[in-house]
Motif scaffolding. Structure first.
Motif, PDB file in Angstrom:
ATOM      1  N   GLU A 212     -40.580 -24.786  76.531  1.00  0.00           N
ATOM      2  CA  GLU A 212     -39.513 -23.916  77.010  1.00  0.00           C
ATOM      3  C   GLU A 212     -39.016 -23.065  75.839  1.00  0.00           C
ATOM      4  O   GLU A 212     -38.868 -23.569  74.728  1.00  0.00           O
ATOM      5  N   VAL A 213     -38.777 -21.814  76.104  1.00  0.00           N
ATOM      6  CA  VAL A 213     -38.307 -20.903  75.058  1.00  0.00           C
ATOM      7  C   VAL A 213     -36.801 -20.779  75.204  1.00  0.00           C
ATOM      8  O   VAL A 213     -36.286 -20.624  76.313  1.00  0.00           O
ATOM      9  N   SER A 214     -36.115 -20.842  74.049  1.00  0.00           N
ATOM     10  CA  SER A 214     -34.650 -20.872  74.113  1.00  0.00           C
ATOM     11  C   SER A 214     -34.054 -19.556  74.584  1.00  0.00           C
ATOM     12  O   SER A 214     -32.937 -19.512  75.050  1.00  0.00           O
ATOM     13  N   ARG A 215     -34.799 -18.461  74.437  1.00  0.00           N
ATOM     14  CA  ARG A 215     -34.208 -17.205  74.871  1.00  0.00           C
ATOM     15  C   ARG A 215     -35.225 -16.404  75.664  1.00  0.00           C
ATOM     16  O   ARG A 215     -36.404 -16.378  75.350  1.00  0.00           O
ATOM     17  N   VAL A 216     -34.715 -15.758  76.661  1.00  0.00           N
ATOM     18  CA  VAL A 216     -35.600 -14.921  77.453  1.00  0.00           C
ATOM     19  C   VAL A 216     -35.379 -13.486  77.019  1.00  0.00           C
ATOM     20  O   VAL A 216     -34.389 -13.165  76.356  1.00  0.00           O
ATOM     21  N   GLY A 217     -36.300 -12.656  77.381  1.00  0.00           N
ATOM     22  CA  GLY A 217     -36.178 -11.255  77.003  1.00  0.00           C
ATOM     23  C   GLY A 217     -36.946 -10.989  75.738  1.00  0.00           C
ATOM     24  O   GLY A 217     -37.666 -11.853  75.230  1.00  0.00           O
ATOM     25  N   ARG A 218     -36.767  -9.796  75.244  1.00  0.00           N
ATOM     26  CA  ARG A 218     -37.569  -9.382  74.106  1.00  0.00           C
ATOM     27  C   ARG A 218     -37.046  -9.978  72.827  1.00  0.00           C
ATOM     28  O   ARG A 218     -35.849 -10.136  72.643  1.00  0.00           O
ATOM     29  N   LEU A 219     -38.026 -10.296  71.992  1.00  0.00           N
ATOM     30  CA  LEU A 219     -37.689 -10.852  70.691  1.00  0.00           C
ATOM     31  C   LEU A 219     -37.693  -9.722  69.685  1.00  0.00           C
ATOM     32  O   LEU A 219     -38.698  -9.051  69.526  1.00  0.00           O
ATOM     33  N   LEU A 227     -38.500 -23.318  70.351  1.00  0.00           N
ATOM     34  CA  LEU A 227     -39.458 -23.742  71.380  1.00  0.00           C
ATOM     35  C   LEU A 227     -39.268 -25.240  71.561  1.00  0.00           C
ATOM     36  O   LEU A 227     -39.296 -25.993  70.595  1.00  0.00           O
ATOM     37  N   THR A 228     -39.033 -25.651  72.806  1.00  0.00           N
ATOM     38  CA  THR A 228     -38.787 -27.070  73.078  1.00  0.00           C
ATOM     39  C   THR A 228     -39.925 -27.624  73.927  1.00  0.00           C
ATOM     40  O   THR A 228     -40.291 -27.046  74.942  1.00  0.00           O
ATOM     41  N   CYS A 229     -40.446 -28.740  73.461  1.00  0.00           N
ATOM     42  CA  CYS A 229     -41.565 -29.364  74.164  1.00  0.00           C
ATOM     43  C   CYS A 229     -41.048 -30.518  75.009  1.00  0.00           C
ATOM     44  O   CYS A 229     -40.269 -31.355  74.524  1.00  0.00           O
ATOM     45  N   SER A 230     -41.419 -30.555  76.271  1.00  0.00           N
ATOM     46  CA  SER A 230     -41.006 -31.697  77.096  1.00  0.00           C
ATOM     47  C   SER A 230     -42.221 -32.228  77.848  1.00  0.00           C
ATOM     48  O   SER A 230     -43.203 -31.514  78.064  1.00  0.00           O
ATOM     49  N   LEU A 287     -37.863 -21.318  65.071  1.00  0.00           N
ATOM     50  CA  LEU A 287     -38.290 -20.164  64.279  1.00  0.00           C
ATOM     51  C   LEU A 287     -37.015 -19.388  63.981  1.00  0.00           C
ATOM     52  O   LEU A 287     -36.446 -18.748  64.862  1.00  0.00           O
ATOM     53  N   SER A 288     -36.537 -19.530  62.748  1.00  0.00           N
ATOM     54  CA  SER A 288     -35.188 -19.040  62.481  1.00  0.00           C
ATOM     55  C   SER A 288     -35.145 -17.540  62.233  1.00  0.00           C
ATOM     56  O   SER A 288     -34.174 -16.876  62.543  1.00  0.00           O
ATOM     57  N   SER A 289     -36.181 -16.977  61.686  1.00  0.00           N
ATOM     58  CA  SER A 289     -36.172 -15.535  61.463  1.00  0.00           C
ATOM     59  C   SER A 289     -37.544 -14.996  61.828  1.00  0.00           C
ATOM     60  O   SER A 289     -38.477 -15.013  61.031  1.00  0.00           O
ATOM     61  N   VAL A 290     -37.615 -14.552  63.057  1.00  0.00           N
ATOM     62  CA  VAL A 290     -38.916 -14.184  63.591  1.00  0.00           C
ATOM     63  C   VAL A 290     -39.443 -12.929  62.911  1.00  0.00           C
ATOM     64  O   VAL A 290     -38.710 -11.965  62.729  1.00  0.00           O
ATOM     65  N   GLU A 291     -40.679 -12.982  62.530  1.00  0.00           N
ATOM     66  CA  GLU A 291     -41.318 -11.778  61.994  1.00  0.00           C
ATOM     67  C   GLU A 291     -42.682 -11.610  62.664  1.00  0.00           C
ATOM     68  O   GLU A 291     -43.130 -12.500  63.405  1.00  0.00           O
TER      69      GLU A 291
END
Ligand SMILES: *[C@@H]1O[C@H](CO)[C@@H](O)[C@H](O)[C@H]1NC(C)=O
Ligand SMILES: *[C@@H]1O[C@H](CO)[C@@H](O)[C@H](O)[C@H]1NC(C)=O
Ligand SMILES: *[C@@H]1O[C@H](CO)[C@@H](O)[C@H](O)[C@H]1NC(C)=O
Ligand SMILES: *[C@@H]1O[C@H](CO)[C@@H](O)[C@H](O)[C@H]1NC(C)=O
Length: 376
Positions: A212-219, A227-230, A287-291
């Motif tokens: 699961e991704v913590s935020r939707v929309g554009r990065l 990213l959370t794994c379940s 991922l604290s500072s996406v590049e």
């Protein structure tokens, strides 16, 4: 001498009576489940001419070291639970409801006529039993076989099973994940009298692994994402590994998605041949500072002592280019509209001027023009 005579008379009287005086139990050894009810079917007989004055049921018990028959109606533990179903003719049936453990034991029937009172020589022995459900073994790995048994000291036929309160089909099966639960048994026809439930534990490696991704929309660049794994697993997954590989341009063909002066193409991020690289552990990948170098395909691997399983790949994209393209599209769109409006206005103005030339001197022209001015 007188004593012997009386005794002799008594003996002969008894001997004669035995044939005519009788109490008969249909089932002298009933067995019933705790909580259920039991009926002692019973009939009695006596010589013609006798009239039954009273009937009673007794329980045989050892009290103060002596075997005694106690009137059932005087025992408080039976209060409200016994019912005489017989009569004063030949039926001496008795029902006991809500059976308890200490209802085990011997029961006797007695009836009195105008000349004689007697106990039944024979008795009913009641066994109160409990159903004990068992699961062998009580913890299995998915796919292993399981046997359910229902134990009782009674001879009972037709056991039925319940899983989490719902009827269960079989007493022997290969355990599936969904077979985990609590099982109880009952005798067919007495489905409400169930044993205490026993648990079946089914262990399995992780399934339904998902990210699961913590935020939707554009990065956007330098934003942060988790990213959370379940997964579903028994025992719960205790180790996670995150893998990443670049979503390299693939050989898949470009697909046109729009037209106009420009043609826009789209291409799916097809699996590339690049190998997966481990990039983290733990159920959350931060991922604290996406590049740009973070873009790519992510998958998580969940493990427990029984095995491992992978999630599907998740595409993480810094959609900068796409965003710029969109802005470009938007600009072009707005520009085109502005141009169209401008051209239209110019045409109108030109057309107007042609109709209302100064030398034409048409009333309507100046009039309308003045009206508009006044309105304004
Ligand atoms: C896995 O997912 C399927 C579909 O959503 C679901 O029916 C099933 O119960 C899940 N398995 C477990 C063990 O949770
Ligand atoms: C992985 O999980 C899927 C369902 O999520 C399951 O069908 C598959 O059998 C699992 N693979 C292993 C090796 O356990
Ligand atoms: C990611 O998780 C950490 C803690 O695990 C939390 O502090 C942070 O706010 C989360 N970030 C997002 C974008 O959800
Ligand atoms: C999960 O992915 C890893 C890394 O590619 C691979 O080694 C492993 O075999 C995969 N496991 C399953 C169950 O597909």
């Amino acid at each position: 001498m007188k004593m012997i005579l009386i005794l002799a008379i008594l003996i002969t009287k008894r001997g004669v009576e035995s044939a005519d005086w009788s109490v008969t139990f249909e089932n002298p050894n009933p067995c019933a489940l705790k909580g259920s009810s039991v009926e002692f079917r019973c009939s009695y007989d006596y010589p013609v001419g006798e009239t039954v004055k009273s009937t009673a049921w007794f329980k045989g018990e050892i009290q103060h070291g002596i075997w005694q028959r106690t009137l059932l109606s005087t025992l408080s533990s039976y209060e409200g639970r016994v019912e005489y179903l017989g009569d004063q003719q030949h039926n001496c049936s008795l029902a006991i409801y809500g059976l308890q453990d200490n209802d085990n034991g011997y029961y006797y029937f007695r009836f009195d006529t105008q000349t004689y009172g007697r106990h039944s020589k024979r008795s009913v022995y009641l066994s109160v039993s409990e159903l004990k459900a068992r699961v062998h073994p009580d913890s299995v790995k998915a796919g292993e076989s399981v046997t359910l048994t229902c134990g009782t000291s009674c001879q009972l036929n037709g056991m039925v099973w319940f899983k989490d309160g719902q009827p269960a089909a079989k007493a022997e099966f290969q355990a599936r994940i969904e077979d985990a639960g609590k099982y109880s048994c009952a005798v067919e026809g007495q489905e409400l009298m169930r044993s205490d439930p026993v648990a079946l534990d089914v262990q399995y490696p992780p399934v339904n692994v998902s990210v699961e991704v913590s935020r939707v929309g554009r990065l956007s660049e330098s934003s942060s994402v988790n990213l959370t794994c379940s997964s579903a697993a028994n025992p719960a997954a205790n180790s996670y590994t995150w893998y990443w590989r670049s979503a390299a341009p693939s050989s898949r063909s470009l697909q046109p998605v729009g037209s106009g002066s420009y043609t826009w193409y789209w291409r799916s991020a097809a699996p590339s041949s690049r190998s997966l690289q481990p990039v983290g552990s733990g159920s959350v990948l931060s991922l604290s500072s996406v590049e740009a170098s973070h873009s790519g395909l992510y998958l998580c691997q969940a493990s427990n002592p029984l095995g491992e399983n992978n999630s599907t790949e998740l595409l993480l994209e810094l959609e900068v280019k796409l965003w710029e393209a969109d802005r470009l599209m938007l600009c072009i769109g707005i520009g085109a509209k502005v141009i169209v409006v401008l051209v239209l206005s110019l045409v109108l103005v030109w057309f107007w001027k042609r109709r209302c030339t100064p030398d034409a001197e048409k009333e309507e022209c100046s009039h309308d023009y003045e009206n508009i001015r006044i309105k304004n």
